[in-house]
Enzyme design. Structure first.
Site, PDB file in Angstrom:
ATOM      1  N   GLY A   1     -31.949 -10.223 100.293  1.00 32.08           N
ATOM      2  CA  GLY A   1     -32.949 -11.211  99.601  1.00 32.08           C
ATOM      3  C   GLY A   1     -32.177 -11.909  98.335  1.00 32.08           C
ATOM      4  CB  THR A   2     -30.248 -10.816  95.385  1.00 30.63           C
ATOM      5  OG1 THR A   2     -31.251  -9.785  94.834  1.00 30.63           O
ATOM      6  CG2 THR A   2     -29.669 -11.228  94.071  1.00 30.63           C
TER       7      THR A   2
ATOM      8  CD  GLN B   1     -42.076  -7.916  98.276  1.00 22.51           C
ATOM      9  OE1 GLN B   1     -42.808  -7.137  98.855  1.00 22.51           O
ATOM     10  NE2 GLN B   1     -41.319  -7.463  97.299  1.00 22.51           N
TER      11      GLN B   1
ATOM     12  CB  THR C   1     -15.874  -8.500 108.183  1.00 19.88           C
ATOM     13  OG1 THR C   1     -14.604  -8.860 107.974  1.00 19.88           O
ATOM     14  CG2 THR C   1     -16.160  -8.032 109.396  1.00 19.88           C
TER      15      THR C   1
ATOM     16  CG  ASN D   1     -41.866  -9.723  93.348  1.00 20.43           C
ATOM     17  OD1 ASN D   1     -41.848 -10.998  93.120  1.00 20.43           O
ATOM     18  ND2 ASN D   1     -41.356  -8.886  92.236  1.00 20.43           N
TER      19      ASN D   1
ATOM     20  CB  CYS E   1     -41.826   1.491  77.972  1.00 21.37           C
ATOM     21  SG  CYS E   1     -41.458   1.751  76.378  1.00 21.37           S
TER      22      CYS E   1
ATOM     23  CG  HIS F   1     -34.549  -3.419 101.306  1.00 18.12           C
ATOM     24  ND1 HIS F   1     -35.267  -2.958 100.305  1.00 18.12           N
ATOM     25  CD2 HIS F   1     -34.292  -4.702 100.887  1.00 18.12           C
ATOM     26  CE1 HIS F   1     -35.182  -3.846  99.163  1.00 18.12           C
ATOM     27  NE2 HIS F   1     -34.499  -4.918  99.465  1.00 18.12           N
TER      28      HIS F   1
HETATM   29  C1  LIG Z   1     -39.776 -11.542  96.313  1.00 17.00           C
HETATM   30  C2  LIG Z   1     -38.382 -11.026  96.107  1.00 17.00           C
HETATM   31  N1  LIG Z   1     -37.196 -11.662  96.191  1.00 17.00           N
HETATM   32  C3  LIG Z   1     -36.004 -11.251  96.400  1.00 17.00           C
HETATM   33  C4  LIG Z   1     -35.890  -9.900  96.297  1.00 17.00           C
HETATM   34  C5  LIG Z   1     -34.493  -9.202  96.186  1.00 17.00           C
HETATM   35  O1  LIG Z   1     -34.283  -8.617  97.400  1.00 17.00           O
HETATM   36  P1  LIG Z   1     -32.989  -7.613  97.670  1.00 17.00           P
HETATM   37  O2  LIG Z   1     -33.116  -6.458  96.683  1.00 17.00           O
HETATM   38  O3  LIG Z   1     -32.663  -7.584  99.084  1.00 17.00           O
HETATM   39  O4  LIG Z   1     -31.951  -8.436  97.161  1.00 17.00           O
HETATM   40  C6  LIG Z   1     -37.071  -8.935  96.261  1.00 17.00           C
HETATM   41  C7  LIG Z   1     -36.908  -7.446  96.295  1.00 17.00           C
HETATM   42  O5  LIG Z   1     -37.325  -6.729  95.454  1.00 17.00           O
HETATM   43  C8  LIG Z   1     -38.232  -9.518  96.166  1.00 17.00           C
HETATM   44  O6  LIG Z   1     -39.290  -8.670  96.151  1.00 17.00           O
HETATM   45 ZN   LIG Z   2     -42.341   3.356  75.196  1.00 12.74          ZN
END
Ligand SMILES: Cc1ncc(COP(=O)(O)O)c(C=O)c1O
Ligand SMILES: [Zn+2]
Lengths: 126, 407
Positions: free
Chosen positions: B73-74, B184, B242, B156, B329, B206
């Site tokens: 996702g990132t 999500q 790859t 999320n 926290c 995942h």
């Molecule tokens: C809305 C959203 N975007 C992006 C990500 C990032 O995905 P990844 O952990 O596969 O890089 C997440 C995961 O926590 C997510 O919930």
């Molecule tokens: Zn605390």
């Protein structure tokens, strides 16, 4: 989660000692604020020059609850002067250490105890 | 009730489906070839990658040629936003602005913010107290200068579903590209890129019972973006490196199952989730965060006033329940999550939030177990909370916005 804390921290968190409000406290110390996620109140009952009874209330994380519980155990029965000397580091050390990231909330416990003693002394001198 | 292991943190990650694992296994040992190789081992791997591309495309009603595989996702979010911004800035339009909502995942939010250092302007469209973006609010942020706007399909933390198709229309009227982070949403609601009308869409394996470290970016045919990695020009030059063949095969298998099972999974998850929300709403001073209706079927995010999130999560963990919180926290100045604050909640209210997210594997027994344990944990913590005592006495809780506190 539990992995980041020592067993002793978890024990104090799950079964905190001296938890609750004290209606007729001689001194009361409140530190922290709800916005930061940690608020602690320590109540003391003083007999002679000693902390005869002590209670705490805490809104906060695991470390905040555990340090509150530990500080009350450390202060109970001590003279006020001795209790004033309990440091933030003493509390963390007695718990077998705390994650560095948690030091900010852990510091509150000793601060709350000291605030309660100061409150008592202020009232007593009035 | 005997102790159970109850996983209610499916927005963090999900269990890999056994069928997905089985599909992947041969690609570690027997069919380990490099898809770029000309020999039979390479051809075998290439075929597997292309089959997975079809499976992913089918899940979102795209063409296989519109799918680029990434590491998750990132990376998909980064490639979409940076790639679109770079492309717009280098053509004659010289568009130099990026827009996103104020409840985006850090993968989008920080990527947009980082573009400021490359000369882009950045603005955030704000959600309402239900966690929903109004199109009128988005409209004021999009102009002829906008290169790309990014609005997530589903949040999320609170599971709110955004009016992505309407935002895409606004973008296109101004000639801007529209990206949506659907990480999500995949496997939780039907997704059709034609109906959504987006140019770019991110997904991560995942989050829907596939393996970690693999994802995809949908890039509408004809949309030009620039790659962010230099290298050998894999994935039509858009993502060198790859291919993660076993991961991609797993993503494909997960996509196939999600597409087949979604119509059964949605009502089942929704019924269990509704049971959870109704049960927990019975507690005093307990509230649902985010819209009740425009929401993923697997998300329940509740706040219990007078309780701190980490402490609650830890007590639940002791009972075998995995959940998460919007309260972290861990920093010097403890802030509640930006999503909960965007709803207009005070920090101290947001700290008491609990996110429970279901999957297609969640059962009624698990929900009933959670409904027995969560109220107990909340009560335990409230009994020691001075904030709760104040609320019970009818006192006001001060919300200290900035400084003025002891630690
Ligand atoms: C809305 C959203 N975007 C992006 C990500 C990032 O995905 P990844 O952990 O596969 O890089 C997440 C995961 O926590 C997510 O919930
Ligand atoms: Zn605390």
């Amino acid at each position: 989660m539990a992995g980041t804390y020592t067993e002793l921290v978890m024990e104090h968190f799950k079964n905190p000692k001296n938890m609750g409000q004290m209606e007729d406290a001689d001194g009361k110390g409140e530190v922290g604020n709800a916005s930061c996620g940690d608020v602690m109140t320590v109540y003391i009952k003083v007999k002679g020059d000693r902390v005869a009874d002590i209670k705490f209330q805490t809104f906060g994380c695991v470390a905040a609850v555990a340090t509150s519980s530990m500080v009350t155990e450390l202060a109970k029965g001590k003279t006020l002067d001795e209790a004033m000397k309990i440091t933030r580091a003493d509390v963390a050390e007695k718990l077998g250490g705390l994650p560095p990231i948690k030091m900010h909330c852990s510091n509150l416990a000793a601060d709350a105890l000291h605030a309660a003693i100061e409150d008592y002394r202020k009232k007593a001198s009035e | 009730m005997t102790r159970m292991d109850v996983y209610l943190d499916n927005s963090a990650t999900t269990k890999v489906d056994q069928k997905v694992v089985e599909a992947m296994l041969p690609y570690f040992t027997e069919r380990f070839g490099n898809p770029s190789s000309i020999h039979s081992k390479g051809v075998e791997a290439r075929e597997a990658v292309e089959r997975a591309r079809e499976q992913v495309a089918k899940l979102i009603n795209a063409k296989p040629s519109e799918i680029v595989f990434t590491s998750g996702g990132t990376e998909s979010d980064n490639l979409a936003i940076i790639g679109a911004a770079k492309a717009a800035n280098s053509d004659e339009s010289k568009r130099n602005a990026v827009v996103c909502s104020n409840v985006e995942h850090p993968a989008v939010l920080n990527t947009c913010k980082d573009l400021v250092a490359s000369g882009f302007s950045f603005s955030e469209a704000k959600v309402n107290s239900e966690g929903i973006l109004k199109t009128s609010e988005v409209q004021s942020h999009i102009s002829k200068q906008t290169a790309v706007a990014s609005v997530m399909l589903a949040n999320n933390e609170i599971g709110t579903i955004q009016p992505v198709a309407a935002v895409a229309k606004l973008c296109h009227e101004q000639g801007a590209l529209m990206h949506t982070d659907a990480v999500q949403a995949v496997g939780k609601i039907p997704i059709d890129v034609k109906k959504l009308n987006v140019d770019l869409l991110s997904l991560a394996s995942h989050k829907f019972h596939g393996p970690k470290g693999v994802g995809a970016l949908f890039i509408r045919e004809g949309v030009k973006i620039k790659p962010i990695f230099g290298g050998g020009g894999h994935e039509r030059g858009l993502r060198s490196g790859t291919e993660n063949v076993p991961g991609i095969v797993g993503l494909g298998a997960a996509a196939k199952i999600a597409a087949e099972d979604l119509s059964n999974d949605i009502p089942r998850m929704a019924a269990l989730r509704n049971r959870l929300i109704s049960g927990l709403s019975g507690l005093s001073r307990a509230f649902l965060n985010g819209s009740r209706d425009q929401r993923l079927p697997n998300n329940a995010n509740m706040r219990f006033l007078g309780v701190e999130g980490e402490a609650l999560i830890t007590l639940l963990d002791e009972e075998g329940i995995c959940a998460s919180t919007g309260s972290a926290c861990s920093s010097k100045k403890l802030r509640a999550s930006h999503v909960l604050l965007a709803l207009g909640l005070a920090d101290w209210e947001a700290h008491g939030s609990l996110r429970l997210t279901l999957s297609r594997f969640s059962t009624k027994d698990e929900i009933d177990y959670a409904l027995e344990k969560i109220p107990k944990a909340v009560t335990t913590l409230r009994r020691m909370s001075p904030v709760w005592a104040k609320l019970e006495r009818g006192e006001k809780i001060e919300d200290v916005k900035d400084g003025g506190h002891i630690h």
